[in-house]
Design a protein around this motif. Structure first.
Motif, short mmCIF file in Angstrom:
data_model
loop_
_atom_site.label_atom_id
_atom_site.label_comp_id
_atom_site.label_asym_id
_atom_site.label_seq_id
_atom_site.Cartn_x
_atom_site.Cartn_y
_atom_site.Cartn_z
N GLU A 186 5.41 1.72 -4.59
CA GLU A 186 5.20 1.25 -5.96
C GLU A 186 6.56 0.93 -6.55
O GLU A 186 7.41 1.81 -6.67
N GLN A 237 11.95 2.43 -5.92
CA GLN A 237 10.53 2.42 -5.60
C GLN A 237 10.04 3.83 -5.32
O GLN A 237 10.80 4.66 -4.84
N THR A 238 8.76 4.06 -5.57
CA THR A 238 8.14 5.34 -5.27
C THR A 238 7.31 5.20 -4.01
O THR A 238 6.52 4.27 -3.88
N VAL A 281 4.25 6.10 -2.06
CA VAL A 281 2.93 6.55 -2.52
C VAL A 281 2.53 7.88 -1.89
O VAL A 281 2.04 8.78 -2.58
N THR A 282 2.72 8.04 -0.59
CA THR A 282 2.23 9.23 0.11
C THR A 282 3.00 10.51 -0.25
O THR A 282 2.44 11.59 -0.17
N GLY A 287 5.32 10.62 -3.16
CA GLY A 287 5.72 10.64 -4.56
C GLY A 287 7.23 10.64 -4.74
O GLY A 287 7.73 10.70 -5.87
N ARG A 332 0.82 -1.22 0.00
CA ARG A 332 0.00 0.00 0.00
C ARG A 332 0.85 1.27 0.00
O ARG A 332 0.36 2.33 -0.35
N HIS A 333 2.12 1.17 0.41
CA HIS A 333 2.95 2.37 0.57
C HIS A 333 4.05 2.53 -0.49
O HIS A 333 4.58 3.63 -0.62
#
Length: 132
Positions: free
Chosen positions: A65, A89-90, A92-93, A95, A62-63
């Motif tokens: 990508e 990795q990115t 998510v919260t 960017g 969830r956190h």
């Protein structure tokens, strides 16, 4: 699939295929698990059960990508494996991008992973997560 190399390769095959819901199947009911880093990062810390492992992968998914996750080498000696690679990795919260080489220490006993200790640039992760 009971040998150390086979179990570790299957773990990374599933992870690479995005099969996060099936990763915990490869772990023993009791595990020695510790992810080092800033307490504010939701998946950091110690876990000791397969259920906690499943939760870890759910939280992680969830956190982050995954942009790139490359395994370059797996070194096996008996029940222990060291996996070397690089990830990108990115978060998510925020960017922000998290880029780091990694080393994982996994132990496989009776066909199941009993130890999972990752080593990565935890400071860079905390910065990408916006907590450092």
């Amino acid at each position: 699939m009971s040998g150390t190399r086979a179990v570790v390769e299957e773990f990374f095959r599933r992870a690479g295929a995005g099969e996060f819901g099936r990763l915990s199947e490869l772990f023993a009911e009791e595990v020695d698990w510790n992810v080092y880093g800033a307490e504010e990062v939701p998946w950091v810390g110690r876990r000791t059960t397969r259920a906690e492992v499943a939760d870890f992968f759910d939280v992680l998914r969830r956190h982050l990508e995954a942009e790139e996750f490359a395994v370059h080498r797996i070194v096996v000696e008996g029940e222990d494996a060291i996996v070397l690679g690089d990830m990108r990795q990115t978060v998510v919260t925020t960017g922000d991008l998290f880029v780091s080489p990694f080393a994982f220490h996994l132990t496989v006993h009776d066909g199941l992973i009993t130890r999972y200790i990752p080593y990565e640039d935890s400071l860079n992760l905390a910065r990408a997560f916006g907590v450092a």
